[in-house]
Design an enzyme around this catalytic site. Sequence first.
Site, PDB file in Angstrom:
ATOM      1  N   ARG A 103       0.819  -1.211   0.000  1.00 15.19           N
ATOM      2  CA  ARG A 103       0.000   0.000   0.000  1.00 15.19           C
ATOM      3  C   ARG A 103       0.851   1.259   0.000  1.00 15.19           C
ATOM      4  O   ARG A 103       0.558   2.215  -0.716  1.00 15.19           O
ATOM      5  CB  ARG A 103      -0.956  -0.020   1.198  1.00 15.19           C
ATOM      6  CG  ARG A 103      -1.822   1.232   1.364  1.00 15.19           C
ATOM      7  CD  ARG A 103      -2.415   1.747   0.053  1.00 15.19           C
ATOM      8  NE  ARG A 103      -3.091   0.714  -0.704  1.00 15.19           N
ATOM      9  CZ  ARG A 103      -3.317   0.796  -2.009  1.00 15.19           C
ATOM     10  NH1 ARG A 103      -2.898   1.839  -2.699  1.00 15.19           N
ATOM     11  NH2 ARG A 103      -3.949  -0.180  -2.638  1.00 15.19           N
ATOM     12  N   LYS A 138       3.029  24.766  -4.350  1.00 15.16           N
ATOM     13  CA  LYS A 138       1.782  24.215  -3.825  1.00 15.16           C
ATOM     14  C   LYS A 138       1.862  22.685  -3.850  1.00 15.16           C
ATOM     15  O   LYS A 138       1.166  22.003  -4.609  1.00 15.16           O
ATOM     16  CB  LYS A 138       0.594  24.722  -4.634  1.00 15.16           C
ATOM     17  CG  LYS A 138       0.394  26.234  -4.517  1.00 15.16           C
ATOM     18  CD  LYS A 138      -0.735  26.715  -5.404  1.00 15.16           C
ATOM     19  CE  LYS A 138      -0.881  28.235  -5.319  1.00 15.16           C
ATOM     20  NZ  LYS A 138      -1.949  28.739  -6.214  1.00 15.16           N
ATOM     21  N   LYS A 170       5.646  39.214  -4.047  1.00 18.09           N
ATOM     22  CA  LYS A 170       4.209  39.100  -4.304  1.00 18.09           C
ATOM     23  C   LYS A 170       3.466  40.302  -3.736  1.00 18.09           C
ATOM     24  O   LYS A 170       4.064  41.211  -3.153  1.00 18.09           O
ATOM     25  CB  LYS A 170       3.698  37.795  -3.726  1.00 18.09           C
ATOM     26  CG  LYS A 170       4.459  36.563  -4.258  1.00 18.09           C
ATOM     27  CD  LYS A 170       3.776  35.269  -3.947  1.00 18.09           C
ATOM     28  CE  LYS A 170       2.613  35.058  -4.899  1.00 18.09           C
ATOM     29  NZ  LYS A 170       2.001  33.716  -4.727  1.00 18.09           N
ATOM     30  N   GLU A 200       5.501  39.623  -8.956  1.00 17.70           N
ATOM     31  CA  GLU A 200       4.118  39.373  -9.367  1.00 17.70           C
ATOM     32  C   GLU A 200       3.439  40.692  -9.717  1.00 17.70           C
ATOM     33  O   GLU A 200       3.503  41.651  -8.944  1.00 17.70           O
ATOM     34  CB  GLU A 200       3.360  38.683  -8.235  1.00 17.70           C
ATOM     35  CG  GLU A 200       1.904  38.415  -8.532  1.00 17.70           C
ATOM     36  CD  GLU A 200       1.188  37.841  -7.331  1.00 17.70           C
ATOM     37  OE1 GLU A 200       1.084  36.614  -7.238  1.00 17.70           O
ATOM     38  OE2 GLU A 200       0.748  38.640  -6.467  1.00 17.70           O
ATOM     39  N   ASP A 221      -0.251  37.555 -13.167  1.00 16.07           N
ATOM     40  CA  ASP A 221      -1.216  36.795 -12.378  1.00 16.07           C
ATOM     41  C   ASP A 221      -2.654  37.055 -12.799  1.00 16.07           C
ATOM     42  O   ASP A 221      -3.145  38.186 -12.746  1.00 16.07           O
ATOM     43  CB  ASP A 221      -1.035  37.144 -10.895  1.00 16.07           C
ATOM     44  CG  ASP A 221      -1.853  36.253  -9.985  1.00 16.07           C
ATOM     45  OD1 ASP A 221      -1.849  35.028 -10.209  1.00 16.07           O
ATOM     46  OD2 ASP A 221      -2.478  36.772  -9.053  1.00 16.07           O
TER      47      ASP A 221
END
Length: 285
Positions: A103, A138, A170, A200, A221
Amino acid sequence: MRISPLPSIIIEPIVRAALLEDLGGAGDLTSDAIVPLEFPAVATLTARQPGIVAGLDVAALAFSLIDPSIKMAVALPDGSAVAAGETIATMSGRARGLLTAERTALNFLCHLSGIATATAMLVEAVHGHKARIVCTRKTTPGLRAPEKHAVRAGGGSNHRFGLDDAILVKDNHIAIAGGVRQAVGRARANAGHMVKIEVEVDTLSQLEEVLGLAVDAVLLDNMPLDELARAVMIADGRVVTEASGSITAATAAAVAATGVDLISVGWLTHSAPILDIGLDIVAVD
């Protein structure tokens, strides 16, 4: 696309932790009770659907950590296309170890092959354009290295691996710094000579301001396609252009057609469906 496996020293802590989670404090009660210790068997890893293979080194390590005598013969290495019903690898050794590690090995192999398969789908969607498909940060906590490896197996490329290998300014950094110029200035003052800076931007006016600040790349973005194409024209090759924001296989070609250099896709690592792969005992003595 064939790629080299990850070094064992990178993946062993991940695989060991997964096995320990599954074994708990008493081990495999079912296999230990039913399967004689020295009972030999041969098993195959077989694809139930078509896709791209990734994670065989991780799966092999799961088996060998449980029983070092288990041997894996790989028919289709990472990066290979596999058809439904096709054998990816064959393992031979003690049946108890094969069943105990099954598994954990499949969890990794199905997940990573799913990422590679989804990546290959996007790479095919942008074929004929210069844009490269890249992943993001992510990722599943603890699985960043194998997940980014799976993206490469699918023909994609990697964005930064962590906070320490590039600077990405960002919107929240800009808000705290008091503006784009201030944020980039602080970043430039603290960046080593090998560190690249990306910013960004959400609007064309932000882009024009950033282009005067000698950065290396811009993250465009969630821009509409017409605005994205205009941004590429304004940048005119002075910086690397990266498009991001809810990009799918259905929209990737249109995004690539705007002329961007990179298309970053977060769901490749956090939400790609698994590739269904099974382990079957095919011979016993």
